[in-house]
Design a protein around this motif. Sequence first.
Motif, PDB file in Angstrom:
ATOM      1  N   VAL A  75      26.089  33.413   0.519  1.00  0.00           N
ATOM      2  CA  VAL A  75      27.332  33.505   1.040  1.00  0.00           C
ATOM      3  C   VAL A  75      27.267  33.193   2.552  1.00  0.00           C
ATOM      4  O   VAL A  75      26.226  33.474   3.092  1.00  0.00           O
ATOM      5  CB  VAL A  75      27.885  34.621   0.924  1.00  0.00           C
ATOM      6  N   ASP A  76      28.137  32.277   2.914  1.00  0.00           N
ATOM      7  CA  ASP A  76      28.266  31.826   4.396  1.00  0.00           C
ATOM      8  C   ASP A  76      29.108  32.611   5.454  1.00  0.00           C
ATOM      9  O   ASP A  76      30.257  33.071   5.101  1.00  0.00           O
ATOM     10  CB  ASP A  76      28.773  30.496   4.393  1.00  0.00           C
ATOM     11  N   ILE A  77      28.732  32.998   6.534  1.00  0.00           N
ATOM     12  CA  ILE A  77      29.479  33.399   7.738  1.00  0.00           C
ATOM     13  C   ILE A  77      29.836  31.989   8.323  1.00  0.00           C
ATOM     14  O   ILE A  77      29.026  31.356   8.753  1.00  0.00           O
ATOM     15  CB  ILE A  77      28.928  34.216   8.461  1.00  0.00           C
ATOM     16  N   MET A  78      31.284  31.628   8.319  1.00  0.00           N
ATOM     17  CA  MET A  78      31.539  30.449   8.825  1.00  0.00           C
ATOM     18  C   MET A  78      31.134  30.401  10.197  1.00  0.00           C
ATOM     19  O   MET A  78      31.473  31.549  10.905  1.00  0.00           O
ATOM     20  CB  MET A  78      33.097  30.215   8.512  1.00  0.00           C
ATOM     21  N   ARG A  79      30.910  29.291  10.497  1.00  0.00           N
ATOM     22  CA  ARG A  79      30.835  29.017  12.055  1.00  0.00           C
ATOM     23  C   ARG A  79      32.105  28.978  12.679  1.00  0.00           C
ATOM     24  O   ARG A  79      33.206  28.478  12.364  1.00  0.00           O
ATOM     25  CB  ARG A  79      30.259  27.660  12.307  1.00  0.00           C
ATOM     26  N   PRO A  80      32.046  30.066  13.865  1.00  0.00           N
ATOM     27  CA  PRO A  80      33.426  30.424  14.641  1.00  0.00           C
ATOM     28  C   PRO A  80      33.665  29.261  15.442  1.00  0.00           C
ATOM     29  O   PRO A  80      32.744  28.338  15.997  1.00  0.00           O
ATOM     30  CB  PRO A  80      33.322  31.420  15.189  1.00  0.00           C
ATOM     31  N   ASP A  81      34.838  29.356  16.064  1.00  0.00           N
ATOM     32  CA  ASP A  81      35.315  28.522  17.390  1.00  0.00           C
ATOM     33  C   ASP A  81      34.963  29.286  18.482  1.00  0.00           C
ATOM     34  O   ASP A  81      34.343  28.653  19.657  1.00  0.00           O
ATOM     35  CB  ASP A  81      36.704  28.324  17.454  1.00  0.00           C
ATOM     36  N   VAL A  82      34.979  30.558  18.253  1.00  0.00           N
ATOM     37  CA  VAL A  82      34.514  31.524  19.518  1.00  0.00           C
ATOM     38  C   VAL A  82      34.061  32.758  19.308  1.00  0.00           C
ATOM     39  O   VAL A  82      34.388  33.249  18.076  1.00  0.00           O
ATOM     40  CB  VAL A  82      35.780  31.783  20.595  1.00  0.00           C
ATOM     41  N   LEU A  83      33.010  32.960  19.765  1.00  0.00           N
ATOM     42  CA  LEU A  83      32.041  34.271  19.356  1.00  0.00           C
ATOM     43  C   LEU A  83      31.941  35.479  20.819  1.00  0.00           C
ATOM     44  O   LEU A  83      31.446  34.842  21.710  1.00  0.00           O
ATOM     45  CB  LEU A  83      30.687  34.117  18.967  1.00  0.00           C
TER      46      LEU A  83
END
Length: 249
Positions: A75-83
């Motif tokens: 399962v992926d944790i989607m790449r965010p736009d901001v962290l």
Amino acid sequence: MSLVGRAGERGVGTEVLLMTDLDGTLCGDDKALSDLNRYWLDHHVAKRGSILGYSTGREMPNYLNLVRQIGERGVDIMRPDVLVTCDGTQIWWFDSGSEEPREDAVWAKKMSQGWDREMVRAAFKKSINIGSKGAVQGMGEHGVVLDAREKDASVEPFRYSTSVGTEDEAREAVSRIERELEGVEGLDIEVFCNAGGPNRGWWVVGLPSAGGKGHALKHVMETLGVDPARTVCCGDSGNDSTMFDYGKT
């Protein structure tokens, strides 16, 4: 191009900023996470140009470790736009076309004001008796027995945190640290305790008063020009509560 640079081009008036906690909120149910990933990509990224943000107490290396662990389960944790990391004391932008996240220099400068990590660490040590490598040396100076482990400045420059065991011990430590730091000139910090999750005990945390997840969210919203009515916040513990002052729950 950076997301900030494209803020004025999104412009359709339907985009949403989703800012969510990770442990116990986004993460914890792999099937639900997978379903959310598909829905987000199909309905919010492709059709609305929405913005994905994560706000976590984890430091950047610990965040990357979580991504790896969940990825190993398929399962992926989607790449965010901001962290947002370290309880709102660091902000990272994931610009398109760049592999490495970019730290928000404006936010880092703000966090450095009224902050002295070594002074805060000294107050923690007097109250909790942390050893040179974070190991407990028995009883604290004030008689508080805690299972204390500290983290290094290289991973949390604008936060000092220590794991301590039970909630009662954590709250007692907060009171002692606050008394220790009361009236110190040039220091503007907040000390609080927070549950670390199942079987992870409690943490005592010190950070700049201008930090925290809520203030970090406000900075992200202002940087992107996103209205509070289009900001959705998700969280499950005390350090998430300040986000709800700025966005929709």
